[in-house]
Scaffold this motif. Structure first.
Motif, mmCIF file in Angstrom:
data_model
loop_
_atom_site.group_PDB
_atom_site.id
_atom_site.type_symbol
_atom_site.label_atom_id
_atom_site.label_comp_id
_atom_site.label_asym_id
_atom_site.label_seq_id
_atom_site.Cartn_x
_atom_site.Cartn_y
_atom_site.Cartn_z
ATOM 1 N N HIS A 26 0.930 -1.230 0.324
ATOM 2 C CA HIS A 26 -0.174 -0.148 -0.118
ATOM 3 C C HIS A 26 0.572 1.169 0.269
ATOM 4 C CE1 HIS A 26 -3.715 -2.448 0.871
ATOM 5 N NE2 HIS A 26 -3.154 -2.853 1.591
ATOM 6 N N ILE A 27 0.646 2.173 -1.558
ATOM 7 C CA ILE A 27 1.507 3.366 -0.890
ATOM 8 C C ILE A 27 0.894 4.480 -0.443
ATOM 9 C CG2 ILE A 27 2.960 5.093 -2.771
ATOM 10 C CD1 ILE A 27 2.953 1.750 -4.629
ATOM 11 N N LEU A 28 1.329 5.225 0.302
ATOM 12 C CA LEU A 28 0.540 6.844 0.732
ATOM 13 C C LEU A 28 1.669 7.536 0.547
ATOM 14 C CD1 LEU A 28 -0.259 4.432 2.326
ATOM 15 C CD2 LEU A 28 -0.688 6.258 3.921
ATOM 16 N N ALA A 29 0.664 8.870 -0.368
ATOM 17 C CA ALA A 29 1.327 9.073 -1.462
ATOM 18 C C ALA A 29 1.838 10.427 -0.182
ATOM 19 C CB ALA A 29 0.852 9.841 -2.699
ATOM 20 N N GLY A 30 3.136 10.986 -0.029
ATOM 21 C CA GLY A 30 3.480 12.018 0.774
ATOM 22 C C GLY A 30 3.395 13.712 0.670
ATOM 23 N N VAL A 31 2.430 14.115 1.143
ATOM 24 C CA VAL A 31 2.292 15.673 0.816
ATOM 25 C C VAL A 31 2.850 16.682 1.830
ATOM 26 C CG1 VAL A 31 0.416 14.804 -0.863
ATOM 27 C CG2 VAL A 31 -0.107 15.513 0.692
ATOM 28 N N THR A 32 3.148 18.071 1.800
ATOM 29 C CA THR A 32 3.161 18.558 2.193
ATOM 30 C C THR A 32 2.532 20.420 2.023
ATOM 31 O OG1 THR A 32 5.642 17.550 3.592
ATOM 32 C CG2 THR A 32 5.274 20.204 3.328
ATOM 33 N N PRO A 33 1.474 21.420 2.940
ATOM 34 C CA PRO A 33 1.721 21.674 2.341
ATOM 35 C C PRO A 33 2.740 23.262 3.112
ATOM 36 C CG PRO A 33 0.339 21.769 4.791
ATOM 37 C CD PRO A 33 1.522 20.686 3.987
ATOM 38 N N LEU A 34 3.016 23.838 1.989
ATOM 39 C CA LEU A 34 3.994 25.552 2.688
ATOM 40 C C LEU A 34 3.580 26.307 2.540
ATOM 41 C CD1 LEU A 34 6.358 24.045 -0.824
ATOM 42 C CD2 LEU A 34 6.726 23.460 1.220
ATOM 43 N N LYS A 35 4.047 27.077 3.735
ATOM 44 C CA LYS A 35 3.733 27.943 3.869
ATOM 45 C C LYS A 35 4.157 29.419 3.500
ATOM 46 C CE LYS A 35 2.967 27.103 9.055
ATOM 47 N NZ LYS A 35 4.030 27.444 10.189
ATOM 48 N N SER A 36 4.900 29.199 2.632
ATOM 49 C CA SER A 36 5.889 30.407 2.211
ATOM 50 C C SER A 36 6.676 29.908 0.547
ATOM 51 C CB SER A 36 7.041 31.911 2.846
ATOM 52 O OG SER A 36 8.057 30.965 2.941
ATOM 53 N N TRP A 37 7.301 31.531 -0.293
ATOM 54 C CA TRP A 37 8.233 30.709 -1.907
ATOM 55 C C TRP A 37 9.141 30.554 -1.192
ATOM 56 C CZ3 TRP A 37 11.969 33.925 -2.601
ATOM 57 C CH2 TRP A 37 12.239 34.756 -2.148
ATOM 58 N N ARG A 38 10.009 31.274 0.616
ATOM 59 C CA ARG A 38 10.926 30.679 0.535
ATOM 60 C C ARG A 38 11.274 29.725 1.329
ATOM 61 N NH1 ARG A 38 10.467 35.764 2.124
ATOM 62 N NH2 ARG A 38 11.941 37.449 1.209
ATOM 63 N N ALA A 39 10.162 29.096 1.941
ATOM 64 C CA ALA A 39 9.963 27.506 2.237
ATOM 65 C C ALA A 39 10.174 26.294 1.656
ATOM 66 C CB ALA A 39 8.764 27.185 3.344
ATOM 67 N N ALA A 40 9.403 26.711 -0.088
ATOM 68 C CA ALA A 40 9.278 26.252 -0.787
ATOM 69 C C ALA A 40 11.235 25.798 -1.617
ATOM 70 C CB ALA A 40 8.724 26.730 -1.751
ATOM 71 N N GLN A 41 11.664 27.143 -1.512
ATOM 72 C CA GLN A 41 12.508 27.806 -2.555
ATOM 73 C C GLN A 41 13.779 26.542 -1.547
ATOM 74 O OE1 GLN A 41 14.188 31.052 -2.702
ATOM 75 N NE2 GLN A 41 14.794 30.991 -4.703
ATOM 76 N N TYR A 42 14.220 26.724 -0.713
ATOM 77 C CA TYR A 42 14.315 26.395 0.391
ATOM 78 C C TYR A 42 14.400 25.159 0.544
ATOM 79 C CZ TYR A 42 17.629 24.288 4.773
ATOM 80 O OH TYR A 42 18.156 23.219 5.529
ATOM 81 N N ILE A 43 13.587 24.479 0.453
ATOM 82 C CA ILE A 43 13.874 22.605 -0.164
ATOM 83 C C ILE A 43 13.779 22.359 -1.525
ATOM 84 C CG2 ILE A 43 12.061 21.007 -0.182
ATOM 85 C CD1 ILE A 43 9.800 22.251 1.603
ATOM 86 N N GLN A 44 14.109 23.302 -2.272
ATOM 87 C CA GLN A 44 14.109 23.366 -3.688
ATOM 88 C C GLN A 44 15.655 23.010 -3.796
ATOM 89 O OE1 GLN A 44 14.118 26.379 -6.020
ATOM 90 N NE2 GLN A 44 13.247 25.191 -7.723
ATOM 91 N N THR A 45 16.841 24.090 -2.766
ATOM 92 C CA THR A 45 18.012 23.872 -2.743
ATOM 93 C C THR A 45 18.608 23.540 -2.056
ATOM 94 O OG1 THR A 45 17.692 26.549 -2.088
ATOM 95 C CG2 THR A 45 17.839 26.432 -4.646
ATOM 96 N N GLY A 46 17.982 23.182 -0.618
ATOM 97 C CA GLY A 46 18.871 23.158 1.106
ATOM 98 C C GLY A 46 18.646 21.719 1.280
ATOM 99 N N VAL A 47 17.243 20.965 0.918
ATOM 100 C CA VAL A 47 17.302 19.923 1.012
ATOM 101 C C VAL A 47 17.190 18.844 -0.208
ATOM 102 C CG1 VAL A 47 16.066 18.196 2.164
ATOM 103 C CG2 VAL A 47 15.744 20.688 2.636
ATOM 104 N N ALA A 48 18.748 17.697 0.987
ATOM 105 C CA ALA A 48 18.791 16.609 -0.174
ATOM 106 C C ALA A 48 17.599 15.922 -0.820
ATOM 107 C CB ALA A 48 20.209 16.060 0.243
ATOM 108 N N GLY A 49 17.614 15.055 -1.295
ATOM 109 C CA GLY A 49 16.746 14.907 -2.275
ATOM 110 C C GLY A 49 15.353 14.879 -2.216
#
Lengths: 306, 222
Positions: free
Chosen positions: A216-239
């Motif tokens: 059983h596959i459960l898809a992971g989702v995360t609500p983002l609070k700001s564009w900065r958070a999104a950008q941080y995840i894009q550039t600063g978090v591996a994987g």
């Protein structure tokens, strides 16, 4: 059928499951956990309890799981391979089972370099793949990791694992998922999905191999609070992968938080209605747990547990 | 080989601050090859210490010598004459050499190097760790790339979810060992081997908490 946990029952009976995530506190009070329990208990089927995520010392996932169970939610205990050797793991697993824990999620764990004790020594006596099949061995063969017999009261966990469609090498991620299923994983939670196209390609490969029929596959989702958070995840978090279009959408939003929730709701609806082989969602609202009920309600998944 | 690096001068100076006559003993083994404790480095370190102490008004007398190997009792024995009337000895060998000297002599022995790892040379001035010395080699299963030491989590069924663009989650400069393994196995047409679940490792031949001993009866004398 004898179900190992309520989550097991929910998923095996073909219902679309909703899980969330609670991060234990960096102190010794369960007050915050109980607060989160009250907030989430009618909106989820179970919640993960993280195990010192990002290698930051927090209350034990098993101890926090006991509080959460008391608070009325079925816990999914996360167990990483970073901090314990096989002796401590088995000891903790038996203890957890005796305390009513029924679901375990096996992970490698983030490297200690990211945490608040970067000088600590990592263990990695066994890896997440091995933890999965050793849990199955304890349950199905009544054997300790060493092969020694467990004479009675073996822990019987519902075994979960993770998959990251956004890490490399991409094709091998599907192989590795299959390997985890072979090892004994019964449910899978994916890394947060922001790049829906890549996730769909991943699921196509999963379906081609029939892996979605075996786990059983459960898809992971995360609500983002700001564009900065999104950008941080894009550039600063591996994987992790965040498309530029998502950052732009948050940047242009009048109320970015509201937009973040809107995006998450759209994604869940899309996954549920259009991506075959996904049997639930795992909502990781990091430090934003209070938004989970709204997301669950707006996606028509309320009330819970089913 | 063993890769080692010299400690900061100040740290070495503090170790011998109270001594007037000090022997600096280099090693012609690995540390010569990795440019940290050979004859040249020994002379330079001794000279630097003399200059430093002279400037501080606390002159230092030095004796220098480079042993063929400090990890071999035969060559350590030969140092007796060199160090017999010094107040202290600075060893420019790896940790093994320092201990062999301390075991053999009653002099005060201090290390000039930090012993880093077993590795090789990548380019002039760059060395890289390649072997975890786990005592039970699995390179046949991983295409000749060691996950024990080159994967930051020593994962045997990798790669973990932190691998992206061929790099490890701990640092964008660090190659993901499992990406390398995957590519190599693919190239060799052996990808299916990676589908086998590698069981937990027996670490008793590795860092299990006691000194390891390797015995070869066939080459023992007597």
């Amino acid at each position: 059928m004898n179900y190992l946990s309520k989550l097991h029952q929910t998923l095996d009976s073909g219902k679309f499951a909703v899980t969330a995530e609670i991060g234990p506190p960096k102190h010794s009070s369960a007050e915050g956990i109980m607060h989160h329990c009250d907030m989430l208990k009618n909106h989820v089927d179970a919640t993960n309890i993280t195990d010192c995520q990002t290698a930051i010392v927090r209350m034990s996932s098993i101890a926090a799981g006991v509080h959460i169970k008391k608070g009325g939610i079925e816990p999914i205990i996360q167990m990483t391979c970073r901090d314990r050797n096989r002796i401590a793991m088995q000891s903790d697993l038996m203890g957890a089972y005796s305390l009513g824990m029924r679901n375990v999620l096996c992970l490698a764990g983030d490297h200690q370099r990211f945490g608040n004790h970067p000088g600590s020594k990592n263990v990695y006596d066994i890896d997440s793949m091995q933890l999965i099949y050793l849990l199955r061995q304890m349950r199905d063969e009544k054997k300790f990791f060493s092969g020694e017999e467990i004479k009675e009261h073996q822990p019987e966990f519902y075994i979960g694992a993770v998959a990251n469609p956004f890490a490399d090498p991409f094709e091998f991620r599907v192989d590795r998922l299959e390997k985890k299923v072979e090892a004994g994983a019964q449910f899978i939670q994916t890394q947060c999905i922001f790049d829906m196209e890549r996730f769909e390609r991943f699921m196509e490969l999963v379906r081609e191999r029939g892996i979605d029929q075996r786990v059983h596959i459960l898809a992971g989702v995360t609500p983002l609070k700001s564009w900065r958070a999104a950008q941080y995840i894009q550039t600063g978090v591996a994987g992790m992968m965040v498309p530029d279009s998502l950052i732009e959408r948050l940047k242009n939003a009048e109320d970015p938080k509201k937009e973040g929730v809107n995006i998450c709701v759209e994604d869940i609806k899309h996954i549920k209605e259009n991506i075959k082989g996904v049997h639930g969602v795992h909502i990781m609202a990091i430090a934003w747990e209070e938004v989970v009920p709204e997301i669950v309600e707006r996606t028509g998944l309320f009330p819970r547990p089913v | 080989m063993i890769i080692a690096q010299q400690k900061p001068i100040q740290e070495i100076a503090e170790m011998i601050a109270e001594y007037k006559k000090v022997a600096f003993i280099g090693c012609a083994g690995c540390v010569t090859v990795c440019l940290s404790g050979g004859e040249k480095e020994t002379e330079i370190l001794a000279t630097a210490m003399r200059i430093k102490r002279k400037l501080e008004g606390n002159p230092l007398e030095t004796v220098t010598h480079t042993a063929t190997r400090q990890c071999d009792p035969e060559y350590v024995e030969a140092l007796e004459d060199v160090i017999k009337d010094v107040d202290a000895v600075v060893s420019l060998a790896c940790g093994v050499g320092v201990q062999y000297l301390a075991e053999r002599f009653d002099n005060w022995i201090v290390p000039a190097l930090n012993t880093n790892f077993a590795g090789g040379s990548r380019e002039h001035g760059v060395w890289e760790e390649n072997c975890g010395m786990c005592g039970n080699c699995i390179l046949d299963k991983t295409g000749g790339i060691c996950p024990i030491v080159r994967c930051s989590k020593s994962i045997l069924n990798g790669p973990c979810g932190g691998s992206q663009n061929g790099k490890c989650e701990i640092d964008k400069e660090v190659d993901c060992a499992w990406q390398l393994i995957y590519e190599r196995m693919k190239k060799m047409g052996k990808l299916e081997k990676l589908m086998e679940i590698e069981p937990p490792k027996d670490w008793s031949t590795s860092r299990d908490g006691g000194p390891r001993k390797s015995v070869r009866e066939d080459v023992m004398i007597g």
